[in-house]
Design a protein around this motif. Structure first.
Motif, short mmCIF file in Angstrom:
data_model
loop_
_atom_site.label_atom_id
_atom_site.label_comp_id
_atom_site.label_asym_id
_atom_site.label_seq_id
_atom_site.Cartn_x
_atom_site.Cartn_y
_atom_site.Cartn_z
N PRO A 309 0.84 -1.21 0.00
CA PRO A 309 0.00 0.00 0.00
C PRO A 309 0.87 1.26 0.00
O PRO A 309 1.77 1.41 0.83
CB PRO A 309 -0.81 -0.12 1.30
N ILE A 310 0.62 2.14 -0.95
CA ILE A 310 1.41 3.36 -1.09
C ILE A 310 0.47 4.56 -1.13
O ILE A 310 -0.51 4.56 -1.87
CB ILE A 310 2.26 3.32 -2.38
N ARG A 311 0.79 5.57 -0.32
CA ARG A 311 0.03 6.82 -0.35
C ARG A 311 0.63 7.70 -1.46
O ARG A 311 1.77 8.16 -1.37
CB ARG A 311 0.11 7.54 0.99
N LEU A 312 -0.13 7.91 -2.53
CA LEU A 312 0.39 8.62 -3.68
C LEU A 312 0.73 10.08 -3.38
O LEU A 312 1.65 10.64 -3.97
CB LEU A 312 -0.63 8.56 -4.84
N SER A 313 -0.01 10.69 -2.47
CA SER A 313 0.29 12.09 -2.14
C SER A 313 1.69 12.22 -1.54
O SER A 313 2.44 13.16 -1.85
CB SER A 313 -0.76 12.63 -1.17
N THR A 314 2.06 11.27 -0.69
CA THR A 314 3.41 11.29 -0.10
C THR A 314 4.47 11.09 -1.17
O THR A 314 5.51 11.77 -1.19
CB THR A 314 3.53 10.19 0.97
N GLY A 347 1.14 -0.90 -5.11
CA GLY A 347 2.11 -0.75 -6.18
C GLY A 347 3.54 -0.96 -5.72
O GLY A 347 3.83 -1.08 -4.53
N ASP A 348 4.42 -1.00 -6.71
CA ASP A 348 5.86 -1.10 -6.45
C ASP A 348 6.40 0.33 -6.34
O ASP A 348 6.35 1.10 -7.31
CB ASP A 348 6.52 -1.85 -7.62
N GLU A 349 6.90 0.69 -5.19
CA GLU A 349 7.29 2.07 -4.94
C GLU A 349 8.37 2.54 -5.90
O GLU A 349 8.30 3.65 -6.46
CB GLU A 349 7.78 2.22 -3.49
N LYS A 350 9.38 1.71 -6.17
CA LYS A 350 10.46 2.11 -7.05
C LYS A 350 9.94 2.37 -8.47
O LYS A 350 10.34 3.35 -9.12
CB LYS A 350 11.55 1.04 -7.09
N ALA A 434 0.52 -0.09 -16.80
CA ALA A 434 -0.17 -1.33 -17.14
C ALA A 434 0.17 -2.43 -16.14
O ALA A 434 -0.70 -3.26 -15.80
CB ALA A 434 0.20 -1.76 -18.56
N ALA A 435 1.42 -2.47 -15.68
CA ALA A 435 1.81 -3.49 -14.69
C ALA A 435 1.07 -3.30 -13.37
O ALA A 435 0.95 -4.25 -12.58
CB ALA A 435 3.32 -3.42 -14.46
N HIS A 436 0.57 -2.08 -13.11
CA HIS A 436 -0.21 -1.81 -11.90
C HIS A 436 -1.71 -1.76 -12.19
O HIS A 436 -2.48 -1.18 -11.43
CB HIS A 436 0.23 -0.47 -11.29
#
Length: 460
Positions: A309-314, A347-350, A434-436
């Motif tokens: 889980p990734i917070r996109l705003s951060t 998602g993958d953060e990198k 697409a991978a996400h």
């Protein structure tokens, strides 16, 4: 199977409709034939009535009106008048072999049937009984008697017959349809397997043996082509990975020595500048090899994705801050607009950092005179997707060229070849999206900047 059940339902329904239609048509045709046969020419009863009404006695003789005589001539019929005592007191063209007197029993008999094979019809006259006869074998007379109760039940009997035919048609269609479905079911299974890229084999027998052989042939061809494509993709990916690995060591040495020469006080300034150029070009080459390897892995779904889980705003704040802290030219301004903080994606953060960085870098590289970059973090109108929108007010690009931007430089899908850089940035972003399970949407026009919209499904 849903497909076979749907076919059986449609086949049965069509069979019933056809059976009902044919039954109704047959009833209509039969009724038309019967009605036409009964009313072909002048009805015998009408001719007999006309003769009886047109026969008049004048003193001691009888006269027949011209209309009645004309009817007899048209029908090739003869006529006679039998008095109450059984004697023939008037006749018209009566055959010679017929007697001129009849008993009550004889009159009763031929009134219902025939007189010496002549079909005859009778009508009451004031002087006796008018008899009109037709040529032999010209008419058929049948006496049919039905009980009143049977006639009153006739509509119900007809309805029962209709429903019986419908039921019989349904049973026959189900029987034939089930046998048809039994033969079609393997074909449907084979086609479904082909659509899912699975190997299939259908036994070739019955009326559909040709189709079965075609399905088997198509399955073999697809398997061979898939194997060839897989081998080619693996070879290409392995070649790119090998080249990337083999270049990395000598490239590191080149970059290392170039940096030493650039920073060494013992090296003349002019040579330091040349070493700086070597280092910068080497870094571009390293970046190109890294991008090529990553795009290849993403293209053939060989890149491992480590999701969390990734917070996109951060993530957006981090990337914007990095650009601002890395000596961004004063001609460029970056604005961050976060409309929601509760926006998480799996998602993958990198990879996500790489995608967003590439989009911002794309605006910087293609607008050397500067531009304003707006980074927005928001939700889609249906609140189901996270949107990260990067917009600049730079020179933009023609609408017709937008589809080429997400294709690899030498892809057959491109309308025109790439002449500006290695062209891996935006194709990489599209493949990361697409991978996400998301997508990249580009909108632009000449002189109106470009907008890149990354869309990702929200994590539940």
């Amino acid at each position: 199977m849903d497909g076979t059940a749907r076919i059986l339902r449609r086949y049965t329904g069509a069979s019933i409709l056809i059976a009902v239609f044919l039954l109704i048509v047959n009833y209509i045709i039969l009724g038309t034939f019967v009605f036409k046969g009964m009313n072909e020419g002048a009805p015998p009863v009408h001719v007999t009535q006309t003769v009886a009404e047109g026969l008049h006695k004048n003193s001691s003789s009888y006269t027949l009106e011209p209309d009645a005589e004309e009817w007899l001539q048209k029908s090739q019929a003869w006529a006679m008048l039998i008095a109450n005592d059984g004697k023939v007191i008037w006749d018209y063209d009566i055959p010679d072999q017929l007697p001129r007197a009849y008993s009550l029993a004889e009159v009763a008999q031929f009134s219902r049937n025939y007189l010496q094979d002549y079909p005859v019809f009778v009508w009451e006259h004031e002087m006796g009984l008018v008899v009109v006869g037709y040529p032999k074998d010209s008419l058929a007379k049948y006496q049919i008697h039905f009980p009143i109760s049977w006639m009153s039940d006739l509509p119900y009997r007809l309805l029962a017959l209709l429903f019986g035919n419908i039921l019989l048609a349904a049973l026959l269609s189900l029987f034939i349809g089930s046998r048809l479905i039994r033969a079609i079911r393997p074909l449907i299974s084979g086609i479904h397997a082909l659509s899912e890229d699975q190997h299939t084999y259908v036994e070739a027998k019955g009326m559909f043996s040709g189709i079965a052989r075609s399905i088997n042939h198509a399955s073999s061809l697809l398997q061979k082509k898939n194997a060839l494509l897989k081998a080619r993709d693996e070879a290409r990916s392995n070649w790119i990975a090998g080249i990337s690995h083999d270049i990395r060591t000598p490239l590191s040495m080149v970059l290392g020595y170039a940096s030493e020469l650039e920073e060494s006080d013992a090296v003349p300034y002019e040579q330091q500048q040349k070493a700086s150029i070597i280092r910068k070009q080497g870094e571009k080459l390293r970046s190109l090899v890294s991008d090529l390897n990553l795009v290849s892995m993403l293209e053939y779904e060989m890149q491992p994705i480590h999701t969390k889980p990734i917070r996109l705003s951060t993530l957006a704040r981090q990337i914007v801050t990095d650009f601002l802290n890395n000596d961004l030219a004063e001609t460029f301004t970056i604005e961050l607009d976060v409309t929601t903080e509760q926006c998480f994606v799996m998602g993958d953060e990198k990879l996500l950092v790489r995608a967003i960085t590439n989009l911002v870098q794309n605006s910087i590289v293609h607008n050397p005179s500067g531009c304003h970059i707006h980074v927005q973090m928001t939700l889609s109108p249906n609140q189901r997707n996270a949107l990260l929108i990067i917009t600049d007010n730079g020179k933009g690009i023609e609408k017709g060229m937008l589809p080429d931007l997400v294709e690899l430089p030498y892809s057959s899908k491109r309308k025109s070849p790439s002449h500006n850089g290695h062209g891996l940035g935006l194709p990489m972003v599209a493949r990361i999206a697409a991978a996400h399970h998301g997508h990249l949407l580009l909108t632009s026009d000449t002189g109106k900047g470009i907008t890149a919209e990354l869309c990702f499904p929200l994590s539940s």
